[in-house]
Design a protein around this motif. Structure first.
Motif, PDB file in Angstrom:
ATOM      1  N   ASN A   9       0.810  -1.220   0.000  1.00  0.00           N
ATOM      2  CA  ASN A   9       0.000   0.000   0.000  1.00  0.00           C
ATOM      3  C   ASN A   9       0.845   1.272   0.000  1.00  0.00           C
ATOM      4  OD1 ASN A   9      -2.391  -1.470   0.015  1.00  0.00           O
ATOM      5  ND2 ASN A   9      -2.325  -1.693   2.248  1.00  0.00           N
ATOM      6  N   LYS A  10       2.144   1.133  -0.138  1.00  0.00           N
ATOM      7  CA  LYS A  10       3.039   2.293  -0.135  1.00  0.00           C
ATOM      8  C   LYS A  10       3.080   2.909  -1.542  1.00  0.00           C
ATOM      9  CE  LYS A  10       4.473   1.705   4.103  1.00  0.00           C
ATOM     10  NZ  LYS A  10       4.069   2.590   5.140  1.00  0.00           N
ATOM     11  N   ASN A  11       2.819   4.190  -1.610  1.00  0.00           N
ATOM     12  CA  ASN A  11       2.769   4.886  -2.906  1.00  0.00           C
ATOM     13  C   ASN A  11       4.090   4.797  -3.660  1.00  0.00           C
ATOM     14  OD1 ASN A  11       0.097   5.619  -2.677  1.00  0.00           O
ATOM     15  ND2 ASN A  11       0.566   7.567  -1.676  1.00  0.00           N
ATOM     16  N   TRP A  12       5.198   4.902  -2.932  1.00  0.00           N
ATOM     17  CA  TRP A  12       6.514   4.865  -3.581  1.00  0.00           C
ATOM     18  C   TRP A  12       6.719   3.532  -4.298  1.00  0.00           C
ATOM     19  CZ3 TRP A  12      11.034   1.971  -2.989  1.00  0.00           C
ATOM     20  CH2 TRP A  12      12.143   2.467  -3.658  1.00  0.00           C
ATOM     21  N   LEU A  14       4.359   1.400  -5.368  1.00  0.00           N
ATOM     22  CA  LEU A  14       3.420   1.318  -6.494  1.00  0.00           C
ATOM     23  C   LEU A  14       3.919   2.149  -7.679  1.00  0.00           C
ATOM     24  CD1 LEU A  14       0.060   1.599  -4.503  1.00  0.00           C
ATOM     25  CD2 LEU A  14       1.065  -0.467  -5.500  1.00  0.00           C
ATOM     26  N   ASP A  15       4.445   3.343  -7.368  1.00  0.00           N
ATOM     27  CA  ASP A  15       4.961   4.220  -8.420  1.00  0.00           C
ATOM     28  C   ASP A  15       6.192   3.602  -9.097  1.00  0.00           C
ATOM     29  OD1 ASP A  15       4.976   6.683  -9.906  1.00  0.00           O
ATOM     30  OD2 ASP A  15       6.747   7.249  -8.722  1.00  0.00           O
TER      31      ASP A  15
END
Length: 198
Positions: A9-12, A14-15
């Motif tokens: 769930n970490k945006n970094w 996923l990005d």
């Protein structure tokens, strides 16, 4: 790894995963794969094998069919070798001397790939050059804009060429930037440093 470390769930993360096509290439630069990616190599072999082998075969049938597949691959390779030895390529550029010397070094299929590079090199030009120690650094591009510039490092003592695009390290044949420098220096024979050892 994402599940193991609990970071799904970490945006970094996923990005970074969305941008994986960009950073994957950076990790394989300077590694020779003859122009293949690991996945395309596997897919190519799988497509050949699946023509001969079926999942319903027992072990004996599998080995028989697999040997037929290997025989076919060897026959295709021998056929390509014969074509390469007996085939005479036609020269298609104004750099006929360089083209002819390359035809004597490369197999026919590699020569045809190099011929396309030679055609592209004709549209390139040396924009700038500067001497640093025993190296001359050539800036090569289509025109004088700096956003489309490559740097070819040349050592006269060892007749060694290195380009910032690193195509020779990855694909095994020189890039159009290096060939542009060869033409600029009136070198009409492909230096041994640009030919992979057999």
């Amino acid at each position: 790894m994402v599940e193991e470390f609990g970071v799904k769930n970490k945006n970094w993360i996923l990005d970074m995963y969305k941008k994986r096509h960009s950073w994957e290439t950076a990790h394989i630069r300077r590694k020779f794969f003859a122009g293949f990616r690991a996945t395309s190599r596997c897919e190519g072999v799988n497509s050949i094998i699946e023509k001969y082998v079926n999942s319903r075969y027992n072990l004996v049938e599998f080995i028989q069919h697999f040997n037929q597949c290997i025989d076919h691959i060897r026959w295709k390779e021998a056929q390509a070798d014969l074509t390469s030895v007996n085939g005479k390529p036609s020269m298609q550029t104004c750099f006929e001397q360089l083209e002819r010397s390359t035809a004597n070094v490369y197999t026919l299929s590699i020569f045809y790939m190099f011929q396309q590079i030679l055609v592209r090199a004709a549209s390139m030009k040396v924009i700038n050059m500067r001497q640093i120690g025993s190296y001359v650094i050539y800036s090569v591009g289509l025109d004088c804009t700096t956003n489309e510039m490559w740097h070819v490092f040349f050592c006269d003592i060892e007749m060694e060429f290195n380009c910032s695009c690193m195509r020779v390290e990855s694909f095994g044949i020189p890039c159009e930037h290096t060939v542009c420098v060869l033409v600029h220096k009136d070198i009409d024979e492909l230096p041994r440093s640009l030919v992979l050892p057999t």
